[in-house]
Design a protein around this motif. Structure first.
Motif, short mmCIF file in Angstrom:
data_model
loop_
_atom_site.label_atom_id
_atom_site.label_comp_id
_atom_site.label_asym_id
_atom_site.label_seq_id
_atom_site.Cartn_x
_atom_site.Cartn_y
_atom_site.Cartn_z
N TRP A 1 -4.61 1.71 8.55
CA TRP A 1 -2.92 2.64 8.56
C TRP A 1 -3.52 3.45 8.06
O TRP A 1 -3.07 5.30 8.61
N HIS A 2 -4.12 3.94 6.90
CA HIS A 2 -4.59 4.84 6.65
C HIS A 2 -3.03 6.03 6.62
O HIS A 2 -3.44 7.21 5.99
N CYS A 3 -1.94 5.25 6.12
CA CYS A 3 -0.53 6.26 5.89
C CYS A 3 -0.39 6.25 4.57
O CYS A 3 1.18 5.91 3.91
N GLY A 4 -1.34 5.61 3.25
CA GLY A 4 -0.39 5.14 2.20
C GLY A 4 -0.55 4.12 1.55
O GLY A 4 -0.71 3.48 2.44
N TRP A 5 -0.53 4.28 -0.23
CA TRP A 5 -0.89 2.42 -0.69
C TRP A 5 0.04 2.07 -1.05
O TRP A 5 1.14 2.41 -0.77
N LEU A 6 0.08 0.31 -0.63
CA LEU A 6 0.96 0.09 -1.96
C LEU A 6 1.38 0.52 -3.33
O LEU A 6 -0.15 0.99 -3.87
N PRO A 7 2.04 0.81 -3.83
CA PRO A 7 3.46 -0.47 -3.51
C PRO A 7 5.15 0.56 -3.21
O PRO A 7 5.54 0.11 -2.23
N ASP A 8 3.95 2.57 -2.45
CA ASP A 8 5.55 3.06 -1.78
C ASP A 8 5.41 2.95 -0.93
O ASP A 8 5.80 3.28 0.55
N TYR A 9 3.69 2.54 -0.15
CA TYR A 9 3.58 3.15 1.43
C TYR A 9 3.23 1.95 2.21
O TYR A 9 2.19 1.25 1.38
N SER A 10 3.94 1.23 2.98
CA SER A 10 3.14 0.44 4.08
C SER A 10 3.28 -0.05 5.41
O SER A 10 4.86 1.05 5.53
N GLU B 1 5.48 -6.94 11.24
CA GLU B 1 3.77 -7.21 11.07
C GLU B 1 3.43 -6.23 10.29
O GLU B 1 2.82 -5.86 11.09
N PHE B 2 2.36 -6.38 9.57
CA PHE B 2 0.79 -5.65 9.32
C PHE B 2 -0.26 -6.89 8.96
O PHE B 2 -0.14 -7.56 8.60
N PHE B 3 -1.36 -6.51 9.42
CA PHE B 3 -2.57 -7.45 8.89
C PHE B 3 -3.95 -6.34 9.31
O PHE B 3 -4.33 -5.67 10.59
N GLY B 4 -4.63 -5.35 8.13
CA GLY B 4 -5.26 -4.52 7.76
C GLY B 4 -5.49 -4.08 6.84
O GLY B 4 -5.08 -4.55 5.61
N GLU C 1 -2.38 -8.76 4.80
CA GLU C 1 -1.25 -9.54 5.65
C GLU C 1 -0.71 -9.11 5.24
O GLU C 1 0.04 -10.18 3.98
N GLY C 2 0.45 -8.15 5.54
CA GLY C 2 2.02 -8.08 5.02
C GLY C 2 1.28 -7.13 3.40
O GLY C 2 0.60 -6.68 3.81
#
Length: 473
Positions: A156-165, A173-176, A198-199
């Motif tokens: 993904w490389h466009c930000g981390w949880l909790p704000d970005y996903s 869906e997201f797996f990665g 996963e999510g």
């Protein structure tokens, strides 16, 4: 690489002289891999299908301009991607949206220059405060609004949880992995933490990452879908650390260094693996990427969806340490050709003929606009695209016309117009190159063409005026 067979002038001459027959470019089925002759691109109006296609967008990571055999690599075997190129269109003047990972992903996901958004100013995203604003429309959110199912598998490389996903930005869906790099077995990433999700939940799998992503992608494309779908399949291969499937022991050593790290810099040093790797190891990684993509494409074919799936393959930026970039100069992080010109292949059997090559200049935001158009989705007027759709060019033979391709990074600047490129180096010196004659960017023509240099520089500065300023270092 500017093969004179691929020039637009020759293409027009062939059309005018009748040397290129329609029969030569209208075969509808998959191309015969043994037939490697390429022909200048010619659209096939009408085609075999009018339905909206599935969209499979595959990114390699730090894969250089000539790292595929079909782009000139003499020591790397890539039969599956070469076959994909023979089944569609291979682009010789395609570019990433930036010279590093996350800005290019911003440009592909939004269809806009990275400097339009605060998160896109990071080169690359490296902490939890940076990311793609979930309120910004994306390729996924716009296609989802047009009835597509959407998924992102991989980096993904466009930000981390909790704000970005991805799931906050339009992907169902997201797996990665959220970060820009991870150790291929332990899945420890650039924040020193486990980074396979996963999510929004961690997913435990310590096998080689390319294998894991391939399995997930095969599962997705072979599902029973009742709507067209978008799958962004973002491999981390061949990004460092330079590890192949048989290198679990070396991966464990890197993982131990990450666990023992006392700072973020220590983590990055461990992942960088600069005391390891080799040209041979890098070739092994690229060949494993090729094999993985071959598995996904074979699954797509078995599912009966191949004809009605548009496949776009590209790299997120130019190559790095062990990449084969000849004849280009520069590499990742630089706006010289080797940092931004990337292999790019498009296949859509129902609408685009095989065995074709195009020298039409394009970059990542153009593909966002193209995918939205063929998917029947409209851009959000509040967030105008910086890319130009190539759907008319690919499907109806409409010439995109001369336009500017623009790049801005902290270190330097660049703008391409036709065959000409304006480039400012890290010392602030302006250069002018004719890429048709000098793709290696060795002959600076700025002293000979001062008016053209002035014109292109002014065009760059006019575009840059509308972008967000970089924060103070």
């Amino acid at each position: 690489m500017n093969d004179p067979r691929m020039s637009r002038r020759l293409f027009q001459g062939l059309l005018g002289g009748g040397a290129l027959t329609a029969a030569g470019v209208t075969a509808a089925g998959p191309a015969d891999a043994s037939d490697t002759e390429e022909r200048p691109f010619r659209a096939r109006p009408g085609g075999a299908s009018s339905r909206r296609p599935n969209l499979l967008v595959i990114l390699g990571d730090d894969l250089g301009w000539a790292d595929l055999a079909s782009y000139g690599a003499p020591h790397i075997k890539t039969p599956h991607l070469d076959r994909l190129a023979h089944q569609g269109v291979r682009f010789t003047n395609a570019y990433s949206g930036s010279a590093t990972c996350s800005p290019t992903r911003f440009s592909l996901y939004t269809g806009r220059f990275p400097g339009r958004t605060k998160g896109g100013l990071a080169e690359p995203v490296s902490n939890r405060t940076q990311g793609l604003d979930p309120n910004h429309p994306t390729l996924a959110s716009l296609l989802k609004g047009a009835g597509y199912a959407t998924a992102l598998i991989g980096k993904w490389h466009c930000g981390w949880l909790p704000d970005y996903s991805p799931t906050k930005s339009g992907w169902d869906e997201f797996f990665g992995n959220f970060g820009g790099v991870l150790e291929y077995f332990s899945k420890l990433g650039q924040l020193g933490e486990y980074d396979l999700f996963e999510g929004d939940a961690t997913h435990r799998d310590l096998r080689y990452y390319t294998t894991v992503l391939t399995e997930r992608a095969v599962e997705y494309v072979t599902r029973d879908h009742d709507t067209p779908w978008l799958l962004n399949l973002n491999f981390t291969t061949p990004h460092w650390p330079w590890l192949a499937e048989g290198d679990a022991a070396t991966g464990a050593e890197i993982a131990e260094k990450i666990r023992a790290a006392k700072s973020h810099a220590d983590v990055v040093d461990a992942l960088s693996h600069y005391d390891g790797g080799s040209v041979a190891k890098y070739a092994e990684m690229v060949e494993s990427l090729d094999a993985a993509i071959g598995e996904v494409l074979a699954a797509l074919r078995r599912s009966g969806q191949e004809d009605d799936t548009l496949v776009l393959f590209a790299s997120d930026n130019g190559g790095e340490r062990f990449s084969y970039n000849w004849p280009l100069s520069g590499e990742k992080f630089s706006l010289l050709e080797g940092g931004i010109r990337v292999p790019t292949i498009v296949r859509w059997p129902a609408r685009i003929g095989p065995h074709q090559v195009s020298d039409e200049p394009n970059f990542s935001p153009d593909w966002t606009a193209t995918l939205l158009e063929v998917g029947g989705a409209r851009p959000d007027p509040a967030y105008p695209l910086d890319g130009t759709s190539l759907a008319g060019y690919l499907l109806r033979g409409e010439e995109p016309g001369e336009r500017d391709l623009f790049w801005r990074v902290r270190a330097n600047r660049a703008l391409r117009r036709g065959d000409w490129k304006y480039y400012q180096d890290t010392d602030g010196k302006d250069h002018l190159f004719n890429l048709a004659r000098d793709s290696r960017e060795q002959a600076d023509l700025a002293p000979d063409r001062p008016e053209l240099l002035k014109e292109l520089k002014a065009a760059w500065e006019k575009t840059a005026e509308d972008l967000l300023p970089y924060p103070a270092s």
